[in-house]
Design a protein around this motif. Structure first.
Motif, short mmCIF file in Angstrom:
data_model
loop_
_atom_site.label_atom_id
_atom_site.label_comp_id
_atom_site.label_asym_id
_atom_site.label_seq_id
_atom_site.Cartn_x
_atom_site.Cartn_y
_atom_site.Cartn_z
N GLU A 78 38.79 37.93 10.40
CA GLU A 78 38.75 36.49 10.10
C GLU A 78 37.87 35.74 11.11
OE1 GLU A 78 43.22 36.36 8.09
OE2 GLU A 78 42.70 34.96 9.68
N LEU A 85 34.43 33.54 10.41
CA LEU A 85 34.33 32.19 10.96
C LEU A 85 33.05 32.02 11.77
CD1 LEU A 85 36.34 29.78 10.84
CD2 LEU A 85 37.00 30.37 13.17
N THR A 111 36.64 24.16 12.73
CA THR A 111 36.32 25.54 13.08
C THR A 111 37.04 25.94 14.37
OG1 THR A 111 34.13 25.22 12.13
CG2 THR A 111 34.43 27.16 13.54
N ARG A 149 40.70 26.46 13.72
CA ARG A 149 40.94 27.74 13.04
C ARG A 149 40.74 28.89 14.02
NH1 ARG A 149 43.83 30.25 10.58
NH2 ARG A 149 43.23 31.95 9.21
N GLU A 153 43.79 29.12 16.21
CA GLU A 153 44.96 29.66 15.52
C GLU A 153 44.89 31.19 15.44
OE1 GLU A 153 45.51 25.82 12.53
OE2 GLU A 153 44.85 27.76 11.75
#
Lengths: 230, 230, 230, 230
Positions: free
Chosen positions: A104, A108, A118, A121, A124
């Protein structure tokens, strides 16, 4: 109440150095003074406020030296987590989680995006990656020690938000390179390598500590989900 | 009040697993309930009591696994202190203190004595030796983290008191051998060596963890000055 | 004669697996058989040729596994050099040399050039950087051990020459980032950090080992000055 | 011929610093000069003799500094072997071998014997223990590097033979304690711990290096099987 008060400090709603009183907070949050008093005792223990019940409290102001020292302790503890993870070995499910985080992050970064969404994310997924390693390490005392060192204001003002665009993109790539090596080391049971890879990884914010301190006053504008671990 | 309550737990006057209430403690210590409430909030944070203000508290019971995990975290943090000490280098005064500790331990061990007074003296010097290394390391966040992991019940029930005479003598000799090597590593700026020597040194109680747990109930009979760091 | 024969092997003029005889080499190099015999005894010791005087020799063929193992040993020895350098400390002159290497690499990378002349210059400076660290370490037995593990064919077929342009540029940047961190660690007497930074640095070619093996047959076209240490 | 000549040097029959010539050795060993010449080329490579074919050779004289440096390199390489062994994991057969070595050493030490036969037996078992770890590590380049650093004169003049009785007994006990911890670390896949335990273990002779040098002249009286690794 403790959690609510902690969040106000971590998000910067109660700025560093601000004087706080039981009565003031009680009236601000519209509760009685007793829960405030208990919460302050806990936050004092966490070193988020300084002072004493009778003398009044102050939101702690972090110096560059404070930040440097905390980052170094956290790097050693995160290194321990990576070492234990490599020694204990991964379940298939844990390995899948780490691989998914890396995939992931890859997507990104490849997108070239470099805005707050961004970064949020990125943070996270990054938190999930590190939390999984800590979970694999399987030492509850270590987990608690790590939580204590991440419950700190700069947790909400991480590097990415304060770097110029080019540097933020580069920082995400380098961080990702470390993640890939960490997974490789853990998979191969290379505890020594995992420990020192993680230490070096967790020391990255050190070079930007001055920048982080500077931006703590502006912390309110930065989403609280972000994490300083990087 | 927090310090007084903590001591009662660490010395075993409030045994592990014991249920404690604000009113009970207030009447026992002849104070009002408010300071007790604040003290319990702090001790809960330190994980010496478990529970919640409304549900009542219980003195935490440490399992063998708890002990093992705490010893491992402490070993990593003590290792960090030794590494930083080797990297930063000793002042003449700090070196003198470490040498004096080693000399005094040497005399103590050479005496062949093996009673509680000897153990107490051993512990005092030992604490001074380790505290000096932590001081040389010069990282306040590390010092606080180490304090948190030593504020624990077994701190007052160290290995020496629970070992057979022959093993206690041997344990003091081995501990001393480690001290000598640690000083040598720190003097020569050998950070990696100092870190791992200290880790191994701090892991010694691991082999005796079961014995320590067993003796915690009898903790009252053991002087509180003693230290689990060994 | 040994040096001349070694160079023929390292440059690939005598390809891997090639059968060589005293008389064949004597006639090729137009010398008598005795110096050839002595040279072969030495090269056999260095594991560049295999066999025996009476049975004839063969230029050693390196497998992927051979390469992997040699890279790992070299990484550990280079790590030792970096650790000793951090522990012993830099003279002003040695620090100047390391800084100059880093500055020159910086200019080279910033130029964006990516041809054989650039790689050759990169290798020269890189070799000087690593040789300076080994010199600071000041252990003659270590220096000899490192020399033995670098006297190997792939020394003349380093990564840069066999990577696609984009990857070669990236590899030089990452290598440079490691150099900067290494200097930082050595300056701060951080032996443990220096050791593991160097190990990781010296393991970089591992990921490209298959590619290196593949290109060894084409080794003749690659300048011999280049170094596999990277 | 190389092996025979090497043994003469390692056992001290050809003392350190002794001048040796092809013709002298040929007549001593009653062979022609060619095999002597080849053997000397190899021994020169191993650094057991110094000089050149035309200028004549001399058996190398080891200084205290030489010894110190070689011990440090060997400690790092042995540490690498222990780390790899912990990372790769033990087969049941390999674990059995290590346990058997430890059991046999235990019996030997418990006997309280302290004569040359005991030292010789200790050395044999000790060599088997370390060789098994190197075998588990499974890196042929490492095995060769370790062999090179143990093919040295002091290999036949180990610590035990030159220590006073009490110290020799203590040295065997401490060595055994390290073996037990090493097995524990390898069993638990603790690579970092195994590496540093082994390093420290292999550094033991450092403290006795001066004593070892002194006794090298008397090396002839000491059985050649003994090993300096300790």
């Amino acid at each position: 109440m403790t959690a609510r008060l902690r969040e106000l400090i971590l998000k910067g709603a109660l700025p560093q150095g601000e004087r706080v009183t039981e009565s003031g907070l009680a009236s601000l949050l519209q509760v009685s003074r007793t829960p405030i008093r208990l919460a302050l005792a806990t936050l004092q223990q966490e070193e988020l406020v300084e002072g004493a019940p009778n003398r009044g409290f102050r939101v702690r102001r972090f110096t560059l030296e404070d930040l440097r020292e905390i980052i170094e302790v956290r790097a050693t503890l995160e290194g321990m987590a990576a070492r234990l993870a490599a020694e204990k070995g991964l379940s298939q499910e844990q390995e899948d989680t780490l691989v998914r985080c890396i995939d992931e992050l890859e997507v990104l970064i490849a997108s070239g995006a470099c805005d707050h969404a961004t970064f949020q994310r990125f943070s996270e997924i990054n938190i999930a990656f590190h939390a999984t390693i800590t979970e694999i390490a399987g030492n509850a005392a270590l987990t608690r020690s790590l939580e204590r060192t991440t419950n700190l204001p700069f947790r909400s003002a991480p590097m990415l938000y304060v770097l110029p665009r080019e540097e933020a993109l580069m920082a995400m790539s380098e961080s990702q390179r470390d993640h890939i090596r960490l997974l490789d080391a853990i998979r191969q049971c290379q505890g020594a390598r995992a420990e020192f890879l993680m230490r070096e990884h967790a020391l990255i914010p050190l070079a930007k500590a001055a920048l982080l301190i500077e931006h703590m006053d502006a912390a309110l504008t930065i989403p609280a989900v972000a994490d300083g671990t990087f």
